[in-house]
Scaffold this motif. Structure first.
Motif, short mmCIF file in Angstrom:
data_model
loop_
_atom_site.label_atom_id
_atom_site.label_comp_id
_atom_site.label_asym_id
_atom_site.label_seq_id
_atom_site.Cartn_x
_atom_site.Cartn_y
_atom_site.Cartn_z
N TRP A 61 0.83 -1.21 0.00
CA TRP A 61 0.00 0.00 0.00
C TRP A 61 0.87 1.26 0.00
N TYR A 64 3.28 0.70 -3.79
CA TYR A 64 2.53 0.63 -5.04
C TYR A 64 1.30 1.54 -5.03
N VAL A 65 0.42 1.33 -4.07
CA VAL A 65 -0.83 2.11 -4.04
C VAL A 65 -0.53 3.58 -3.82
N ASN A 68 1.66 5.18 -6.87
CA ASN A 68 0.93 5.51 -8.10
C ASN A 68 -0.12 6.58 -7.87
N SER A 69 -0.70 6.60 -6.68
CA SER A 69 -1.67 7.66 -6.38
C SER A 69 -0.98 9.02 -6.31
N LEU A 103 -6.58 5.83 -6.16
CA LEU A 103 -6.30 5.32 -4.81
C LEU A 103 -7.31 4.23 -4.43
N LEU A 106 -6.87 1.01 -6.62
CA LEU A 106 -5.70 0.21 -6.29
C LEU A 106 -5.86 -0.49 -4.94
N ILE A 107 -6.53 0.16 -4.01
CA ILE A 107 -6.78 -0.49 -2.72
C ILE A 107 -7.63 -1.74 -2.92
N SER A 108 -8.64 -1.62 -3.78
CA SER A 108 -9.53 -2.77 -4.01
C SER A 108 -8.82 -3.90 -4.77
N LEU A 110 -5.49 -4.58 -4.47
CA LEU A 110 -4.17 -4.70 -3.86
C LEU A 110 -3.62 -6.12 -3.92
N ARG A 116 -4.08 -4.63 -11.08
CA ARG A 116 -3.68 -3.35 -10.48
C ARG A 116 -2.66 -2.63 -11.37
N ALA A 120 -3.42 1.11 -12.92
CA ALA A 120 -2.51 2.23 -12.70
C ALA A 120 -2.04 2.82 -14.02
#
Length: 381
Positions: A61, A64-65, A68-69, A103, A106-108, A110, A116, A120
């Motif tokens: 998170w 990566y998450v 990219n966010s 965001l 990507l969380i969903s 992960l 993912r 992104a």
């Protein structure tokens, strides 16, 4: 040549951080400019690449998450800067909704790999396409800074496209952030180039805007927005030469608002300013495309009517005078009735005719119009 990918990420982060510090520092002194937004974008860009360097050593998170966010947030700041540099309203919600959706998406996703990565890359590609579009839409006439943004967004699409192709080809593992290979080297090197191009392009766009504004102020009257004395005299030189060479008639009119001092004395100088602006608006609405109007000084305006004979010029100016009388200016709930006097010279310019000489003739006719009771048009001999 294959470079160590985390080292490349760190290098991009360092470059972006230095640029962000410079722009944020400079942007503090002029918050109306786009430098502050560009600096915020570079800072988000730098933080994104710091997070990339942690891939494999920090939770997904973060590496990566969040990474990219933050990169999506940087592109959102660059997009907002494009609107700010041209002094247009910034669509804040649509622009910054994209990083938020990135965001949440990507969380969903992960726990997946290909989905993912695909999400992104596609979201970032969408933002690059928007920057391409807005850069071209917001480009200044004869400006060149937008080309850097177009090139930067274009090569960003190439780097992101490499990731999409890798996912669709089933080789997503080759594009892991802790993997060093030729594809990764090219992809991250593209990231370095885009940081430079986005930042320099946006700074140059701000410079072009400032230069354009100065050029506009140099040739326009600050109060009325029409051409100032310098601009209308330069235009007069051009029109005079054109008429002399092509042997067509040129009408030169000196327009003076009647009893303007009385308007200032009775209603105040702010009312006088509104009267001047009102006159310019009324005149410009009724002039032809090739006609030229400029504020010569005070309440006097110089009007040039190319390819206009004496009778046509008299009819046009009397029409303008009558239209002005029918449309009073409004200030503080009051109607201020207006009229003006005109001195007109019309003819085919000779070799000895100069702007000063023709203005003097029109000015002499204007004196006769005022001496005869005002609210009239007089043609010079």
């Amino acid at each position: 040549m294959i470079a160590h990918t985390p080292t490349l990420f760190a290098a991009v982060a360092l470059v972006a951080t230095i640029l962000a510090f410079c722009l944020l520092l400079v942007g503090q002194f002029n918050r109306g400019d786009n430098l502050l937004l560009t600096g915020c974008g570079l800072l988000a860009h730098a933080l994104a690449y710091v997070c990339y360097t942690l891939f494999g050593h920090a939770p997904l998170w973060v590496s990566y998450v969040l990474a990219n966010s933050l990169l999506s947030l940087a592109l959102a700041f660059y997009s907002a800067s494009l609107f700010r540099v041209r002094e247009r309203p910034v669509p804040w919600r649509p622009i910054f909704a994209i990083p938020l959706l990135m965001l949440l998406g990507l969380i969903s996703l992960l726990e997946t790999v290909e989905p993912r990565m695909l999400l992104a890359a596609l979201v970032l590609m969408l933002q690059c396409v928007l920057i391409l579009y807005w850069a071209r839409q917001r480009a200044l006439h004869k400006g060149r800074a937008h080309l850097l943004l177009v090139i930067g967004a274009g090569i960003s699409l190439v780097g992101l496209g490499m990731r999409v192709v890798a996912v669709l080809a089933g080789t997503a593992q080759e594009m892991r952030y802790d993997t060093s290979n030729l594809k990764q080297t090219v992809s991250v090197a593209i990231g370095t180039a885009t940081v430079m191009m986005y930042s320099i392009g946006l700074v140059l766009m701000a410079k072009e805007r400032s230069e354009s504004r100065l050029q506009h102020l140099a040739g326009h009257d600050v109060l009325t927005g029409t051409g100032n004395r310098r601009a209308i005299l330069e235009r007069f030189e051009f029109e005079l030469e054109q008429a002399r060479v092509a042997q067509y008639s040129l009408a030169v009119a000196m327009i003076d608002i009647d009893h303007f001092k009385r308007i200032n004395d009775v209603h105040g100088h702010l009312a006088g300013d509104e009267v001047l602006c009102h006159c310019v608006r009324q005149l410009q609405q009724r002039l032809r495309e090739g006609d030229s109007l400029g504020r010569y000084g005070g309440e006097e305006f110089l009007l040039l009517l190319p390819r206009t004979e004496g009778e046509g010029a008299l009819a046009a100016l009397n029409g303008l005078r009558e239209a002005m009388a029918r449309n009073p200016a409004r200030f503080a709930g009051l109607e201020i009735e207006l009229c003006f006097s005109v001195g007109l010279w019309c003819g085919v310019p000779g070799e000895d005719d100069t702007p000063a000489r023709l203005i003097a003739k029109a000015d002499a006719a204007l004196y006769l119009a005022k001496a005869g009771g005002r609210n009239a048009v007089r043609l010079a001999a």
